[in-house]
Design a protein around this motif. Sequence first.
Motif, PDB file in Angstrom:
ATOM      1  N   HIS A  42      18.126 -34.859  25.172  1.00 11.89           N
ATOM      2  CA  HIS A  42      18.263 -34.861  23.711  1.00 11.89           C
ATOM      3  C   HIS A  42      16.911 -34.525  23.067  1.00 11.89           C
ATOM      4  CE1 HIS A  42      19.223 -36.178  19.655  1.00 11.89           C
ATOM      5  NE2 HIS A  42      18.196 -36.999  19.712  1.00 11.89           N
ATOM      6  N   LEU A  43      15.843 -35.159  23.571  1.00  6.77           N
ATOM      7  CA  LEU A  43      14.508 -34.899  23.030  1.00  6.77           C
ATOM      8  C   LEU A  43      14.087 -33.451  23.227  1.00  6.77           C
ATOM      9  CD1 LEU A  43      12.639 -38.108  24.264  1.00  6.77           C
ATOM     10  CD2 LEU A  43      13.306 -37.578  21.912  1.00  6.77           C
ATOM     11  N   THR A  44      14.426 -32.873  24.389  1.00  8.14           N
ATOM     12  CA  THR A  44      14.047 -31.476  24.624  1.00  8.14           C
ATOM     13  C   THR A  44      14.879 -30.530  23.774  1.00  8.14           C
ATOM     14  OG1 THR A  44      15.501 -31.317  26.556  1.00  8.14           O
ATOM     15  CG2 THR A  44      13.197 -31.889  26.960  1.00  8.14           C
ATOM     16  N   SER A  45      16.157 -30.826  23.620  1.00  6.65           N
ATOM     17  CA  SER A  45      16.989 -29.914  22.821  1.00  6.65           C
ATOM     18  C   SER A  45      16.587 -29.942  21.356  1.00  6.65           C
ATOM     19  CB  SER A  45      18.473 -30.240  22.975  1.00  6.65           C
ATOM     20  OG  SER A  45      18.796 -31.465  22.345  1.00  6.65           O
ATOM     21  N   ASP A  46      16.073 -31.082  20.888  1.00  3.97           N
ATOM     22  CA  ASP A  46      15.581 -31.179  19.514  1.00  3.97           C
ATOM     23  C   ASP A  46      14.103 -30.810  19.400  1.00  3.97           C
ATOM     24  OD1 ASP A  46      18.066 -31.968  18.667  1.00  3.97           O
ATOM     25  OD2 ASP A  46      17.544 -34.085  18.430  1.00  3.97           O
ATOM     26  N   ARG A  47      13.497 -30.402  20.516  1.00  2.00           N
ATOM     27  CA  ARG A  47      12.089 -30.009  20.581  1.00  2.00           C
ATOM     28  C   ARG A  47      11.167 -31.108  20.051  1.00  2.00           C
ATOM     29  NH1 ARG A  47      12.213 -25.391  23.356  1.00  2.00           N
ATOM     30  NH2 ARG A  47      13.692 -23.866  22.643  1.00  2.00           N
ATOM     31  N   MET A  48      11.452 -32.340  20.459  1.00  2.00           N
ATOM     32  CA  MET A  48      10.668 -33.481  20.012  1.00  2.00           C
ATOM     33  C   MET A  48       9.627 -33.915  21.044  1.00  2.00           C
ATOM     34  SD  MET A  48      13.700 -35.697  18.245  1.00  2.00           S
ATOM     35  CE  MET A  48      12.629 -36.978  17.652  1.00  2.00           C
ATOM     36  N   ILE A  49       9.786 -33.478  22.288  1.00  2.00           N
ATOM     37  CA  ILE A  49       8.861 -33.824  23.353  1.00  2.00           C
ATOM     38  C   ILE A  49       8.396 -32.531  24.018  1.00  2.00           C
ATOM     39  CG2 ILE A  49      10.708 -34.119  25.074  1.00  2.00           C
ATOM     40  CD1 ILE A  49       9.079 -36.426  26.280  1.00  2.00           C
ATOM     41  N   PRO A  50       7.133 -32.436  24.385  1.00  2.00           N
ATOM     42  CA  PRO A  50       6.672 -31.201  25.036  1.00  2.00           C
ATOM     43  C   PRO A  50       7.278 -31.047  26.431  1.00  2.00           C
ATOM     44  CG  PRO A  50       4.830 -32.733  24.682  1.00  2.00           C
ATOM     45  CD  PRO A  50       6.055 -33.386  24.172  1.00  2.00           C
ATOM     46  N   PHE A  51       7.751 -29.838  26.727  1.00  7.73           N
ATOM     47  CA  PHE A  51       8.301 -29.547  28.047  1.00  7.73           C
ATOM     48  C   PHE A  51       8.077 -28.083  28.364  1.00  7.73           C
ATOM     49  CE2 PHE A  51      11.636 -28.584  25.093  1.00  7.73           C
ATOM     50  CZ  PHE A  51      12.338 -27.523  25.643  1.00  7.73           C
ATOM     51  N   HIS A  52       8.325 -27.724  29.623  1.00  9.13           N
ATOM     52  CA  HIS A  52       8.083 -26.356  30.081  1.00  9.13           C
ATOM     53  C   HIS A  52       9.307 -25.868  30.845  1.00  9.13           C
ATOM     54  CE1 HIS A  52       3.803 -26.900  29.122  1.00  9.13           C
ATOM     55  NE2 HIS A  52       4.032 -28.139  29.506  1.00  9.13           N
ATOM     56  N   LYS A  53       9.629 -24.582  30.665  1.00  7.72           N
ATOM     57  CA  LYS A  53      10.741 -23.925  31.361  1.00  7.72           C
ATOM     58  C   LYS A  53      10.218 -22.643  31.979  1.00  7.72           C
ATOM     59  CE  LYS A  53      15.202 -24.354  29.652  1.00  7.72           C
ATOM     60  NZ  LYS A  53      16.253 -24.030  28.692  1.00  7.72           N
ATOM     61  N   PRO A  54       9.601 -22.728  33.148  1.00  3.29           N
ATOM     62  CA  PRO A  54       8.944 -21.536  33.714  1.00  3.29           C
ATOM     63  C   PRO A  54       9.894 -20.383  34.022  1.00  3.29           C
ATOM     64  CG  PRO A  54       8.950 -23.328  35.301  1.00  3.29           C
ATOM     65  CD  PRO A  54       9.455 -23.889  34.013  1.00  3.29           C
ATOM     66  N   ASN A  55      11.102 -20.669  34.452  1.00  7.15           N
ATOM     67  CA  ASN A  55      12.052 -19.598  34.774  1.00  7.15           C
ATOM     68  C   ASN A  55      13.261 -19.616  33.866  1.00  7.15           C
ATOM     69  OD1 ASN A  55      10.545 -18.558  36.929  1.00  7.15           O
ATOM     70  ND2 ASN A  55      11.304 -20.162  38.278  1.00  7.15           N
ATOM     71  N   GLY A  56      13.180 -20.346  32.790  1.00 12.07           N
ATOM     72  CA  GLY A  56      14.269 -20.373  31.828  1.00 12.07           C
ATOM     73  C   GLY A  56      15.408 -21.302  32.174  1.00 12.07           C
ATOM     74  N   LYS A  57      15.340 -22.033  33.279  1.00 15.81           N
ATOM     75  CA  LYS A  57      16.432 -22.936  33.636  1.00 15.81           C
ATOM     76  C   LYS A  57      15.949 -24.377  33.754  1.00 15.81           C
ATOM     77  CE  LYS A  57      19.765 -19.892  35.658  1.00 15.81           C
ATOM     78  NZ  LYS A  57      20.902 -19.865  36.509  1.00 15.81           N
ATOM     79  N   LYS A  58      15.271 -24.675  34.846  1.00 26.23           N
ATOM     80  CA  LYS A  58      14.804 -26.038  35.066  1.00 26.23           C
ATOM     81  C   LYS A  58      13.683 -26.381  34.095  1.00 26.23           C
ATOM     82  CE  LYS A  58      15.519 -27.753  39.554  1.00 26.23           C
ATOM     83  NZ  LYS A  58      14.869 -28.248  40.769  1.00 26.23           N
ATOM     84  N   ILE A  59      13.686 -27.651  33.661  1.00 23.40           N
ATOM     85  CA  ILE A  59      12.613 -28.080  32.774  1.00 23.40           C
ATOM     86  C   ILE A  59      11.653 -29.000  33.531  1.00 23.40           C
ATOM     87  CG2 ILE A  59      13.994 -27.835  30.695  1.00 23.40           C
ATOM     88  CD1 ILE A  59      14.222 -30.857  30.587  1.00 23.40           C
ATOM     89  N   PHE A  60      10.407 -28.941  33.109  1.00 21.62           N
ATOM     90  CA  PHE A  60       9.359 -29.755  33.694  1.00 21.62           C
ATOM     91  C   PHE A  60       8.516 -30.339  32.577  1.00 21.62           C
ATOM     92  CE2 PHE A  60      10.448 -26.591  36.865  1.00 21.62           C
ATOM     93  CZ  PHE A  60      10.592 -27.368  38.008  1.00 21.62           C
ATOM     94  N   PHE A  61       7.869 -31.431  32.887  1.00 18.61           N
ATOM     95  CA  PHE A  61       7.010 -32.110  31.935  1.00 18.61           C
ATOM     96  C   PHE A  61       5.632 -32.273  32.551  1.00 18.61           C
ATOM     97  CE2 PHE A  61      11.331 -33.530  31.324  1.00 18.61           C
ATOM     98  CZ  PHE A  61      11.516 -33.463  29.958  1.00 18.61           C
ATOM     99  N   HIS A  62       4.593 -32.137  31.733  1.00 18.13           N
ATOM    100  CA  HIS A  62       3.240 -32.428  32.195  1.00 18.13           C
ATOM    101  C   HIS A  62       2.990 -33.906  31.913  1.00 18.13           C
ATOM    102  CE1 HIS A  62      -1.093 -32.444  32.563  1.00 18.13           C
ATOM    103  NE2 HIS A  62      -0.953 -31.327  33.269  1.00 18.13           N
ATOM    104  N   LYS A  63       2.554 -34.613  32.910  1.00 14.32           N
ATOM    105  CA  LYS A  63       2.369 -36.063  32.816  1.00 14.32           C
ATOM    106  C   LYS A  63       1.519 -36.454  31.607  1.00 14.32           C
ATOM    107  CE  LYS A  63       0.765 -39.845  35.741  1.00 14.32           C
ATOM    108  NZ  LYS A  63       0.199 -40.159  37.054  1.00 14.32           N
ATOM    109  N   ASP A  64       0.388 -35.778  31.403  1.00 13.90           N
ATOM    110  CA  ASP A  64      -0.498 -36.104  30.279  1.00 13.90           C
ATOM    111  C   ASP A  64       0.190 -35.878  28.934  1.00 13.90           C
ATOM    112  OD1 ASP A  64      -2.475 -36.802  32.066  1.00 13.90           O
ATOM    113  OD2 ASP A  64      -3.527 -34.884  31.914  1.00 13.90           O
ATOM    114  N   GLU A  65       0.997 -34.816  28.830  1.00 13.44           N
ATOM    115  CA  GLU A  65       1.707 -34.535  27.577  1.00 13.44           C
ATOM    116  C   GLU A  65       2.756 -35.599  27.286  1.00 13.44           C
ATOM    117  OE1 GLU A  65       1.334 -29.658  27.563  1.00 13.44           O
ATOM    118  OE2 GLU A  65       3.208 -30.573  28.238  1.00 13.44           O
ATOM    119  N   VAL A  66       3.455 -36.049  28.317  1.00 17.33           N
ATOM    120  CA  VAL A  66       4.467 -37.099  28.133  1.00 17.33           C
ATOM    121  C   VAL A  66       3.786 -38.380  27.675  1.00 17.33           C
ATOM    122  CG1 VAL A  66       6.193 -38.555  29.273  1.00 17.33           C
ATOM    123  CG2 VAL A  66       6.092 -36.115  29.799  1.00 17.33           C
ATOM    124  N   GLU A  67       2.684 -38.735  28.330  1.00 22.22           N
ATOM    125  CA  GLU A  67       1.979 -39.959  27.959  1.00 22.22           C
ATOM    126  C   GLU A  67       1.403 -39.871  26.549  1.00 22.22           C
ATOM    127  OE1 GLU A  67      -0.705 -40.723  31.206  1.00 22.22           O
ATOM    128  OE2 GLU A  67       0.927 -41.506  32.444  1.00 22.22           O
TER     129      GLU A  67
END
Length: 97
Positions: A42-67
Amino acid sequence: MEIEILKELQKIEQLLLIGCKNVLTPDDVSLMYGLSKDYLYHLTSDRMIPFHKPNGKKIFFHKDEVEAWLLKNPQDTDAEIRQRAAMFDLKKYGSMR
């Protein structure tokens, strides 16, 4: 009883392994910070939390950004609020008394 202990040990092992990573999956973030995967999506779809989609499918989070995101809205303690109110009173009414 043994099964419960084994499950707890597996969870501890997972947390130790995740603690060494900088790039996290939604499962990692969910386990590490206690956020449900549904809430994360929900947070990613609303662009409320930083995330990364390197190939356009799977999402990843950087630990420092989440914290940083988790800690971005600090709440003042009662003592801090009282101190700020006292400073406001001094500035506004100090010269009138």
